[in-house]
Design a protein around this motif. Sequence first.
Motif, short mmCIF file in Angstrom:
data_model
loop_
_atom_site.label_atom_id
_atom_site.label_comp_id
_atom_site.label_asym_id
_atom_site.label_seq_id
_atom_site.Cartn_x
_atom_site.Cartn_y
_atom_site.Cartn_z
N HIS A 1 63.91 -34.37 -69.77
CA HIS A 1 63.17 -34.10 -68.52
C HIS A 1 61.99 -35.04 -68.39
N PHE B 1 63.77 -30.84 -64.75
CA PHE B 1 64.49 -30.42 -65.95
C PHE B 1 66.00 -30.50 -65.74
N SER C 1 58.38 -32.39 -63.92
CA SER C 1 59.02 -31.09 -64.17
C SER C 1 60.41 -31.07 -63.58
#
Length: 246
Positions: free
Chosen positions: A148, A153, A151
């Motif tokens: 990642h 992911f 943020s």
Amino acid sequence: MRIEITRNPTDLARRAAEHFIHLAAQAIAEKGRFAVALSGGSTPRSLYTLLANDPYREQVRWSAVHVFWGDERCVPPDHLESNYGMAREALLAKVNIPVENVHRMAAEKPPEQAAEEYERILHTFFNLKPGELPHFDLILLGLGPDGHTASLFPGTPVLHEQGRLVAAPFVEKLNAYRLTLTLPVLNHAANVTFLVEGEAKASVVRDVIEGKRDPDRLPAQLIRPANGVLIWLIDQAAASQLSLRQ
Ligand code: 6PG
């Protein structure tokens, strides 16, 4: 894409500080301001600490620097997990940057509201027309062991977000919401620089840079600035599984 490998984390922080200072001076000379989105986590702390001290601190015209964040945890600014909190403690409280130049994500608010507010901050600061994207002079990024970045992911819908500038993804594996700039924004920057260190990141660095293209599993592979310069600043430990090691 350019890869620079340093002997150790200390040299990495120094190289990153020189890079930051160079880009800041260039942007300020050209436009009178430097708009930078900081990364979070633990890696950049040593860079921020260097920038807060001589000889680096005095090489930046902090009054012309505007600081944003690439992502934030959904916690108050004084929370241990806060990316803003870390940058404030390591850097921003120690340099003469005007408070109005620090554009914090209001991560203590409900995530969706915080994302919308940050979008408005970006629209105002960059004076965006509808559909236009912010043009950061520099976006700093880290790399998680799972591939990642910011943020974004693995396997999360935000990887496919094309319309919004800021999103508030719920991250199952963290059981938490995050705030993050979206890929269109990250890939519209003039400079995107990954800062990665340590043996623990060696395999994911290899997978992202030299591995099979698999962006849903390795979101950092989605970082390909359309008209920007992508640089990987990594130390030898994090580069230790790259076949192209210099
Ligand atoms: C965050 C970051 C995240 C970070 C990586 C690497 O909010 O955690 O933005 O993308 O850069 O997880 O974190 P470390 O530097 O702590 O390894």
